[in-house]
Each structure stands twice: as structure tokens, then as C-alpha cells.
Design a protein around this motif. Structure first.
Motif, PDB file in Angstrom:
ATOM      1  N   CYS A 134      -6.421   7.957   0.305  1.00  0.00           N
ATOM      2  CA  CYS A 134      -7.216   6.730   0.456  1.00  0.00           C
ATOM      3  C   CYS A 134      -7.051   5.860  -0.788  1.00  0.00           C
ATOM      4  O   CYS A 134      -7.067   6.351  -1.922  1.00  0.00           O
ATOM      5  N   THR A 135      -6.933   4.576  -0.578  1.00  0.00           N
ATOM      6  CA  THR A 135      -6.902   3.625  -1.688  1.00  0.00           C
ATOM      7  C   THR A 135      -8.234   2.875  -1.717  1.00  0.00           C
ATOM      8  O   THR A 135      -9.051   2.998  -0.805  1.00  0.00           O
ATOM      9  N   VAL A 136      -8.433   2.080  -2.733  1.00  0.00           N
ATOM     10  CA  VAL A 136      -9.678   1.313  -2.827  1.00  0.00           C
ATOM     11  C   VAL A 136      -9.786   0.287  -1.708  1.00  0.00           C
ATOM     12  O   VAL A 136     -10.879  -0.206  -1.411  1.00  0.00           O
ATOM     13  N   THR A 155      -6.775  10.630   3.055  1.00  0.00           N
ATOM     14  CA  THR A 155      -7.277  11.763   2.266  1.00  0.00           C
ATOM     15  C   THR A 155      -7.995  11.246   1.026  1.00  0.00           C
ATOM     16  O   THR A 155      -7.418  10.476   0.242  1.00  0.00           O
ATOM     17  N   LEU A 156      -9.253  11.664   0.868  1.00  0.00           N
ATOM     18  CA  LEU A 156     -10.042  11.248  -0.298  1.00  0.00           C
ATOM     19  C   LEU A 156      -9.922  12.346  -1.343  1.00  0.00           C
ATOM     20  O   LEU A 156     -10.536  13.408  -1.235  1.00  0.00           O
ATOM     21  N   VAL A 205     -15.368   1.635  -9.619  1.00  0.00           N
ATOM     22  CA  VAL A 205     -14.985   2.939  -9.068  1.00  0.00           C
ATOM     23  C   VAL A 205     -13.530   2.869  -8.624  1.00  0.00           C
ATOM     24  O   VAL A 205     -13.128   1.961  -7.887  1.00  0.00           O
ATOM     25  N   ASN A 206     -12.738   3.838  -9.102  1.00  0.00           N
ATOM     26  CA  ASN A 206     -11.344   3.956  -8.684  1.00  0.00           C
ATOM     27  C   ASN A 206     -11.155   5.307  -7.993  1.00  0.00           C
ATOM     28  O   ASN A 206     -12.040   6.170  -8.042  1.00  0.00           O
ATOM     29  N   LEU A 207     -10.005   5.472  -7.346  1.00  0.00           N
ATOM     30  CA  LEU A 207      -9.712   6.710  -6.619  1.00  0.00           C
ATOM     31  C   LEU A 207      -8.435   7.341  -7.148  1.00  0.00           C
ATOM     32  O   LEU A 207      -7.652   6.706  -7.869  1.00  0.00           O
ATOM     33  N   PHE A 208      -8.239   8.608  -6.787  1.00  0.00           N
ATOM     34  CA  PHE A 208      -7.028   9.314  -7.156  1.00  0.00           C
ATOM     35  C   PHE A 208      -5.939   9.096  -6.111  1.00  0.00           C
ATOM     36  O   PHE A 208      -6.211   9.034  -4.905  1.00  0.00           O
ATOM     37  N   ALA A 209      -4.704   8.993  -6.598  1.00  0.00           N
ATOM     38  CA  ALA A 209      -3.525   9.027  -5.731  1.00  0.00           C
ATOM     39  C   ALA A 209      -2.965  10.441  -5.808  1.00  0.00           C
ATOM     40  O   ALA A 209      -3.504  11.298  -6.515  1.00  0.00           O
ATOM     41  N   ALA A 210      -1.880  10.702  -5.105  1.00  0.00           N
ATOM     42  CA  ALA A 210      -1.317  12.049  -5.099  1.00  0.00           C
ATOM     43  C   ALA A 210      -0.823  12.472  -6.491  1.00  0.00           C
ATOM     44  O   ALA A 210      -0.831  13.657  -6.832  1.00  0.00           O
ATOM     45  N   ASP A 211      -0.424  11.508  -7.318  1.00  0.00           N
ATOM     46  CA  ASP A 211       0.131  11.826  -8.632  1.00  0.00           C
ATOM     47  C   ASP A 211      -0.761  11.394  -9.792  1.00  0.00           C
ATOM     48  O   ASP A 211      -0.307  11.305 -10.928  1.00  0.00           O
TER      49      ASP A 211
END
Length: 249
Positions: A110-112, A143-144, A204-210
Motif C-alpha cells: 500500500c502507498t499513501v 499489503t500494509l 504518516v508514511n508507509l513502508f515499501a517492500a525495500d
């Protein structure tokens, strides 16, 4: 004389017997007429019973047919009701559990832009925790990953709020379209502290796969603002349900 009396007596007896026989025949005819009248009366009532007017009067076809019709109707109706109830219950259950899906590694992070994030105060006075809700608005599954990357200050200089390892769920959170996930966040230790500062919005930011993803979302603080102590602020991981008591920190 004697012979005449005997003949007279015999004649009288014969006449009496004949009269009785005639009377009996007349009575039989009358009874027959009454019986025919009763039969006619019954034949008039019977059609009424067949049409449903006096269903209890018919011990056979009408009562059974009526019962069968009612049973068939209610059976069909009941079946439809059960099926609708099961379908409705299944839909509600899926929504409450965040429409969990098995993570096959193919569902993108999931992105912002994929989620809408909001904040509310948790119960208790003074307010020491808030709850973040991330709702998937992308129209597809995503995916969060891990936990929210929160900055209670300038996005360029503020450090991210650290996470609490014990709040990490056993499985990765995969959200279908419209499904939510939650994270508990400690903002202070309660009471009046000179280290607390008023905050009306934060990033608030989110994680990416890397690692951390690009960009961030500005989230408005709950009504009245919040008091944040950066030294004690911590965040829980994203979970399908806010686990009351499990994320105490």
C-alpha cells in the motif's frame, strides 16, 4: 255364537295388524324423506368445505391440500430467508475481519495514495494514546507493511516514532478494497509536562517492500488537538483489529 265371536276376534286382530303395517310403511316413507333431505343438506355444505369456507368440515382432501399449500409456501420462504441471512452474515464477517487474504507475495504494498488515514483519541483522561485507522481506498488489494512511520514535527527534521515489537502480528496485513487496519500510538505519559507540545496535525508514511516509501500523508489530530511528548511516543504495528490490552505500552 261361540264360532262367530272367534271369527270376529280373528277379523279384528287381522284388521289391527293390517293397520299397524300400513302405519309402519307410512313411517318408513317419512323417514326416507327426512334422510333424503339430510343428504341434500350435506351435499350443499360439502362444496363450501372444498372451497375453503368450512375446511374443518372436510376431513380429507381440503384440509390436507390446504396444509400442503401452506407448508410448501412457508418452506420456500424460509429457505430464502436462511440463504439471505447466511449471505448477509458472511458479508458482515468479511468486513469486520478486514477481508483478510492470504499473502502470496504478489499483492503490492500500500502507498499513501492507496489508503486514507485518520486518528481518534482512545478512552481515558488525560489522553495518552490515539488510534490510527488506515482504510484502503485504492479499489484493489494491497499489503500494509509493518507499522506507520509517524513524524510529529517537521517532516524534514523530525525522527520517526519507534515501534513496539510485541505488537507485531503473526501474519502480514493484506487489505481488500475498502477494508481497514489499525495501529495504537502512545503520545505522552499523562499529566501536565513541560515536554508536551500541542499538535494539530502530523505526517504518516508507509513502508515499501525495500524500506520507507516515498511521500507522506498529513493526518489531522483528533478534535481539540493532542499533547505529544516525543521522548515517550511509540507506535504499534498495523493489525486487522485493534487488540485492546495486547498493545499496552
Amino acid at each position: 255364537m261361540r264360532t262367530f265371536r272367534i271369527r270376529t276376534t280373528v277379523l279384528a286382530a287381522t284388521t289391527a295388524a293390517l293397520a299397524l303395517a300400513l302405519t309402519a310403511c307410512g313411517g318408513a316413507d317419512g323417514a326416507g324423506t327426512k334422510d333424503e333431505g339430510a343428504a341434500a343438506s350435506v351435499s350443499k355444505v360439502t362444496p363450501g368445505a372444498d372451497s375453503g369456507t368450512t375446511g374443518s368440515g372436510t376431513s380429507g382432501g381440503s384440509g390436507t391440500s390446504g396444509s400442503s399449500g401452506t407448508s410448501g409456501s412457508s418452506g420456500t420462504s424460509g429457505g430464502a430467508g436462511t440463504s439471505g441471512g447466511d449471505a448477509s452474515a458472511s458479508a458482515t464477517s468479511a468486513a469486520q475481519t478486514g477481508a483478510k487474504k492470504k499473502n502470496d507475495g504478489k499483492t503490492p504494498a500500500c502507498t499513501v495514495d492507496d489508503v486514507k488515514i485518520s486518528a481518534v483519541k482512545q478512552d481515558g483522561v488525560p489522553t495518552t494514546h490515539i488510534t490510527l485507522t488506515a482504510t484502503n481506498v485504492s479499489g484493489r488489494s494491497c499489503t500494509l507493511l509493518q507499522y506507520p512511520l509517524i513524524a510529529f514535527g517537521d517532516i524534514q527534521t523530525a525522527k520517526d516514532v519507534p515501534s513496539v515489537a510485541k505488537s507485531k502480528p503473526a501474519t502480514t496485513v493484506v487489505l481488500s478494497a475498502g477494508a481497514p487496519a489499525y495501529a495504537a500510538v502512545r503520545i505522552n505519559e499523562g499529566g501536565v509536562d513541560e515536554e508536551n507540545r500541542a499538535v494539530s496535525s502530523f505526517h504518516v508514511n508507509l513502508f515499501a517492500a525495500d524500506g520507507p516509501a516515498e511521500g507522506s500523508e498529513v493526518v489531522g489530530a483528533p478534535a481539540g488537538g493532542i499533547a505529544v511528548d516525543d521522548a515517550v511516543a511509540k507506535t504499534g504495528y498495523w493489525t486487522y483489529e485493534l487488540r485492546n490490552g495486547a498493545d499496552e505500552f
